[in-house]
Design an enzyme around this catalytic site. Structure first.
Site, mmCIF file in Angstrom:
data_model
loop_
_atom_site.group_PDB
_atom_site.id
_atom_site.type_symbol
_atom_site.label_atom_id
_atom_site.label_comp_id
_atom_site.label_asym_id
_atom_site.label_seq_id
_atom_site.Cartn_x
_atom_site.Cartn_y
_atom_site.Cartn_z
ATOM 1 N N GLU A 34 0.844 -1.192 0.000
ATOM 2 C CA GLU A 34 0.000 0.000 0.000
ATOM 3 C C GLU A 34 0.884 1.248 0.000
ATOM 4 O O GLU A 34 1.891 1.287 0.724
ATOM 5 C CB GLU A 34 -0.841 -0.022 1.299
ATOM 6 N N HIS A 36 2.543 4.526 0.976
ATOM 7 C CA HIS A 36 2.761 5.172 2.274
ATOM 8 C C HIS A 36 3.431 6.522 2.083
ATOM 9 O O HIS A 36 4.416 6.843 2.756
ATOM 10 C CB HIS A 36 3.602 4.263 3.181
ATOM 11 N N ASP A 45 3.808 -1.867 5.930
ATOM 12 C CA ASP A 45 2.994 -2.664 6.870
ATOM 13 C C ASP A 45 3.554 -4.081 7.042
ATOM 14 O O ASP A 45 3.411 -4.691 8.111
ATOM 15 C CB ASP A 45 1.536 -2.734 6.408
ATOM 16 N N HIS A 120 -1.912 -3.633 9.249
ATOM 17 C CA HIS A 120 -2.690 -2.907 8.220
ATOM 18 C C HIS A 120 -4.131 -2.825 8.707
ATOM 19 O O HIS A 120 -4.826 -3.845 8.802
ATOM 20 C CB HIS A 120 -2.576 -3.662 6.886
ATOM 21 N N GLU A 122 -7.048 -2.219 7.719
ATOM 22 C CA GLU A 122 -8.216 -2.785 7.027
ATOM 23 C C GLU A 122 -8.294 -4.312 7.092
ATOM 24 O O GLU A 122 -9.314 -4.899 6.745
ATOM 25 C CB GLU A 122 -8.208 -2.347 5.558
ATOM 26 N N HIS A 177 -1.648 7.270 8.853
ATOM 27 C CA HIS A 177 -1.169 6.496 7.703
ATOM 28 C C HIS A 177 -0.011 7.251 7.072
ATOM 29 O O HIS A 177 -0.196 8.334 6.547
ATOM 30 C CB HIS A 177 -2.294 6.295 6.681
ATOM 31 N N GLU A 182 4.153 5.263 11.994
ATOM 32 C CA GLU A 182 4.816 4.371 11.035
ATOM 33 C C GLU A 182 6.184 4.907 10.622
ATOM 34 O O GLU A 182 7.142 4.144 10.466
ATOM 35 C CB GLU A 182 3.932 4.177 9.796
HETATM 36 ZN ZN LIG Z 1 0.740 1.389 7.055
#
Ligand SMILES: [Zn+2]
Length: 262
Positions: A34, A36, A45, A120, A122, A177, A182
């Protein structure tokens, strides 16, 4: 062969021996591919859930299974959205099938204590569903003693740590995010993979309190980040890793190792 907490580094016989001699817990990191933001790679992630699981494994004598590399579709209000370039996601039924299959495979190895370490946002509910289906199947086959935990590592960062690390106010985990959490962890664990000069210092994204399909791309900031990472540091990453690991270890200890969990 040197011992490692990472299952895929071990030969099959050493894996079996370490399972028998350790706590018997196996951790499964769950990540995503994904975007970032402009300053970090697509597999943040995966890297962070694997590193969190590695640190946790050392604390509780567990092993870490190979990570689930892809994740459920990025949501606009927590990951910028699945329309963004580079983000590569699985359908819900695939995530469910993966978590069910891995639970059944570990059960076949004789493992009875499993924890998914999610990185992650989701993924969570679909990992849960797969585990529930696997446990139903195991029970029908006479296996009654399999126990599985699911955790997302940011849920183990306590209020005092949040106040300490976010002196200007905490934006919320959903918009964290590509933000301070992170980026700090990446600066501590994989500094060579962070391009600090490309951090976009923008206010937290203002997203509606509903979803709309098809997504309206203009709702996601151009950077793909939902909050600023400008205040991220490697020192904050080290604190986050240590405190989250200690709190996760206490939870695993409570569920898997205590003689009388309540
Ligand atoms: Zn992430």
């Amino acid at each position: 062969m040197p011992t490692s907490v990472y299952m895929e580094d071990l030969d099959a016989f050493t894996y079996q021996r370490q399972l028998a001699e350790g706590s018997g817990i196996v951790l499964i990191p769950a990540g995503s591919i994904e975007q970032h933001g402009p300053h970090m790679p697509l597999n943040v992630d995966v890297l962070l859930s694997r590193a969190m699981a590695g640190s946790l494994a050392e604390a509780v004598g567990a092993l870490v299974a190979a990570p689930i590399v892809y994740g459920y579709k990025s949501q606009q209000r927590s990951g910028g959205g699945n329309h963004l370039h580079g983000t590569t996601s699985l359908n819900a039924e695939t995530v469910i099938s993966i978590s069910k299959t891995l639970t059944l495979e570990l059960a076949r190895h004789g493992v009875r204590k499993v924890a998914f370490v999610n990185g992650h946002y989701e993924n969570y509910q679909f990992l849960f569903e797969g585990v529930d289906l696997a446990l139903r199947e195991l029970r029908l086959g006479g296996v009654e003693d399999m126990k599985v935990m699911l955790l997302s590592y940011w849920d183990f960062v306590d209020g005092a740590t949040i106040a300490e690390l976010y002196p200007d106010g905490f934006p919320g985990w959903d918009v964290e995010h590509g933000g301070v959490l992170e980026t700090s962890l990446m600066l501590h664990l994989h500094p060579e993979k962070v391009d600090v000069g490309r951090i976009a210092d923008l206010p937290p994204a203002q997203l509606p309190n509903y979803d709309v399909l098809p997504v309206r791309p203009e709702l996601t900031p151009g950077s793909g980040c939902l909050s600023s990472a400008a205040q991220a540091t490697a020192d904050k990453g080290e604190i986050l890793l240590k405190r989250a690991t200690a709190a996760m270890a206490a939870a695993l200890d409570h569920e898997f190792l205590a003689t009388d969990p309540r």
